[in-house]
Scaffold this motif. Structure first.
Motif, mmCIF file in Angstrom:
data_model
loop_
_atom_site.group_PDB
_atom_site.id
_atom_site.type_symbol
_atom_site.label_atom_id
_atom_site.label_comp_id
_atom_site.label_asym_id
_atom_site.label_seq_id
_atom_site.Cartn_x
_atom_site.Cartn_y
_atom_site.Cartn_z
ATOM 1 N N GLU A 90 0.817 -1.218 0.000
ATOM 2 C CA GLU A 90 0.000 0.000 0.000
ATOM 3 C C GLU A 90 0.852 1.271 0.000
ATOM 4 O O GLU A 90 0.319 2.373 0.075
ATOM 5 N N CYS A 91 2.169 1.093 -0.100
ATOM 6 C CA CYS A 91 3.099 2.225 0.000
ATOM 7 C C CYS A 91 3.853 2.441 -1.306
ATOM 8 O O CYS A 91 3.964 1.550 -2.141
ATOM 9 N N ASP A 92 4.381 3.663 -1.434
ATOM 10 C CA ASP A 92 5.212 3.979 -2.592
ATOM 11 C C ASP A 92 6.655 3.574 -2.293
ATOM 12 O O ASP A 92 6.938 2.950 -1.268
ATOM 13 N N LEU A 93 7.579 3.944 -3.165
ATOM 14 C CA LEU A 93 8.976 3.534 -3.000
ATOM 15 C C LEU A 93 9.643 4.124 -1.752
ATOM 16 O O LEU A 93 10.653 3.613 -1.293
ATOM 17 N N GLN A 94 9.079 5.205 -1.205
ATOM 18 C CA GLN A 94 9.636 5.813 0.004
ATOM 19 C C GLN A 94 9.047 5.206 1.283
ATOM 20 O O GLN A 94 9.385 5.649 2.374
#
Length: 163
Positions: A23-27
């Motif tokens: 559910e998260c982006d690359l950061q």
């Protein structure tokens, strides 16, 4: 100096949710569209709690139980997302949900997404009620309005609707 209000105040339904890596982006920050999915989880848990209060149990197939009990279902008509702070991978969040308003064929839902006492996001959704047999918009079920009004600690407002 004004004190910040408790972002959990007035919410009877608060559901826990752990942020998954996907559910998260690359950061490692929750991807913005996920907040709508989190609000949907909150609505599902709200409906489940309402069914338990109304019938004493949430059927295994809660969706069809809800439709059968209340005589209708809902579609999202409008969504508003107010980002306050980022959620992160593996955060344990609380999804606080309450219905705030009823119109003739619609209702509004307020969702606070929290990490501890920190308000990360405010999602406001407007749903329209529909008849699943005809797939046509219909007046919100009075049975649903009554159940929600009884369930909520802060009673939803009612729009003045000319018939």
């Amino acid at each position: 100096m004004a004190q910040n209000p408790d972002p959990r105040e007035g919410f009877r339904l608060i559901a826990p949710l752990r942020v998954r890596y996907a559910e998260c982006d690359l950061q490692g920050i929750v991807f913005n569209a996920q907040y709508l999915a989190f609000a949907d989880v909150g609505l599902t848990e709200y409906m489940r709690a309402l069914m338990v209060e109304q019938t004493g149990s949430a059927e295994r197939d809660m969706l069809h139980g809800f439709i059968g009990h209340f005589g209708g279902d809902n579609w999202v008509r409008h969504a508003d997302v107010d980002f306050r702070a980022p959620g992160k991978a593996d955060d344990l969040l609380d999804i606080a949900v309450r219905i705030t308003r009823f119109g003739k064929t619609s209702y509004s839902l307020l969702c606070h997404i929290l990490r501890g006492e920190e308000l990360l996001n405010v999602v406001t959704l407007t749903y329209v009620w529909f008849d699943p047999k005809t797939e046509q918009v219909a007046p919100v079920s009075q049975k649903f309005i009554d159940a929600v009004t009884e369930f909520e600690t802060i009673k939803p407002e009612r729009a003045v609707v000319a018939l």
